[in-house]
Design a protein around this motif. Structure first.
Motif, PDB file in Angstrom:
ATOM      1  N   ASP A  40       0.699  -1.379   0.169  1.00 32.53           N
ATOM      2  CA  ASP A  40       0.076   0.216  -0.549  1.00 32.53           C
ATOM      3  C   ASP A  40       1.149   0.926   0.542  1.00 32.53           C
ATOM      4  O   ASP A  40       1.540   1.769   1.137  1.00 32.53           O
ATOM      5  CB  ASP A  40      -1.106   0.203   1.019  1.00 32.53           C
ATOM      6  N   VAL A  41       1.302   1.722  -1.361  1.00 33.30           N
ATOM      7  CA  VAL A  41       1.935   2.933  -1.589  1.00 33.30           C
ATOM      8  C   VAL A  41       1.252   4.122  -1.640  1.00 33.30           C
ATOM      9  O   VAL A  41       0.601   4.114  -2.822  1.00 33.30           O
ATOM     10  CB  VAL A  41       3.224   2.525  -2.429  1.00 33.30           C
ATOM     11  N   PRO A  42       0.072   5.311  -0.743  1.00 33.72           N
ATOM     12  CA  PRO A  42      -0.177   6.726  -0.815  1.00 33.72           C
ATOM     13  C   PRO A  42      -0.224   7.178  -1.494  1.00 33.72           C
ATOM     14  O   PRO A  42       0.892   7.765  -2.022  1.00 33.72           O
ATOM     15  CB  PRO A  42      -0.968   6.735   0.094  1.00 33.72           C
ATOM     16  N   GLY A  43      -0.834   7.684  -3.014  1.00 26.89           N
ATOM     17  CA  GLY A  43       0.068   8.606  -4.079  1.00 26.89           C
ATOM     18  C   GLY A  43       1.053   8.296  -5.152  1.00 26.89           C
ATOM     19  O   GLY A  43       1.430   8.958  -4.733  1.00 26.89           O
ATOM     20  N   ALA A  44       1.452   6.622  -5.464  1.00 32.03           N
ATOM     21  CA  ALA A  44       2.160   5.959  -6.225  1.00 32.03           C
ATOM     22  C   ALA A  44       2.368   7.013  -7.105  1.00 32.03           C
ATOM     23  O   ALA A  44       1.703   7.038  -7.855  1.00 32.03           O
ATOM     24  CB  ALA A  44       2.303   4.694  -6.387  1.00 32.03           C
ATOM     25  N   ALA A  45       3.706   7.841  -7.880  1.00 29.63           N
ATOM     26  CA  ALA A  45       3.390   8.135  -9.251  1.00 29.63           C
ATOM     27  C   ALA A  45       3.624   6.636 -10.437  1.00 29.63           C
ATOM     28  O   ALA A  45       3.934   6.042  -9.997  1.00 29.63           O
ATOM     29  CB  ALA A  45       4.897   9.031  -9.193  1.00 29.63           C
TER      30      ALA A  45
END
Length: 202
Positions: free
Chosen positions: A57-62
């Protein structure tokens, strides 16, 4: 019309068919054939073999950088408290391995990563980035496995987000100018590691 003539079954076949031992023998031979067939189709090291990937879970991943992109710059702190920056590594190829201490595939792969590091020395800078994990989780893991390459905790997922990491292990191979030359997702075999590294050490 004459009745069809029954073909007598050989005595040895009838005895096997009628015995419990014979039935077990047939089952054993069949199982062995299935196992051999499975090994031939999905033998270790086969490029078609499935790779183990664990979702993170990596919020706001580019969007993840692709081959030919300039790798996103970063500055982070390793387990010794030293600052590590991509700019400071210019002039050397870099292998970024995004992983996690709880990831089964990462645990299976990390001995090969360590082995490559020991063999290559300073030729390639190997850096493990631990997605969403603080130093307190990474340190005992690295100590237990005797990992001597750079370990970067990424508790706030800042670095993981910049590289668009959605699953681990994830690999980015950068040349000496910081350009991405290869990306891989999942567990790599030693041969696959060598193939990827060759693209940044030419």
């Amino acid at each position: 019309m004459p009745d069809p003539v029954a073909i007598a079954e050989p005595d040895w076949r009838a005895r096997i068919r009628g015995s419990r031992l014979g039935n077990l023998t047939v089952l054993a031979v069949t199982a062995l054939a299935v196992l051999i067939g499975s090994w031939l189709v999905m033998r270790p090291g086969d490029e078609a073999a499935p790779v183990a990937v664990s979702k993170v879970d990596v919020p706001g991943a580019a969007a993840a950088p692709v081959v030919g992109d300039q790798a996103p710059g970063f500055t982070a702190t390793d387990l010794s408290g030293a600052s590590v920056s991509l700019d400071g590594l210019r002039g050397r190829p870099v292998w970024l391995v995004f992983m996690a201490t709880w990831c089964t595939g990462c645990r299976a792969e990390v001995p090969d990563v360590q082995g490559f590091h020991e063999q290559s020395g300073d030729e390639v800078e190997v850096i493990a980035v631990y997605v969403g994990e603080p130093a307190t989780a990474v340190q005992p893991f690295a100590d237990r496995l005797g990992l001597s390459f750079t370990q970067l905790p990424d508790g706030q997922t800042t670095l993981s987000s910049a590289y668009g990491v959605m699953g681990v292990p994830a690999h980015f191979f950068l040349d000496s100018a910081g350009v991405v030359q290869e990306t891989r997702i999942g567990v790599l075999s030693p041969d696959q590691i060598d193939q990827a590294v060759a693209k940044v050490t030419v």
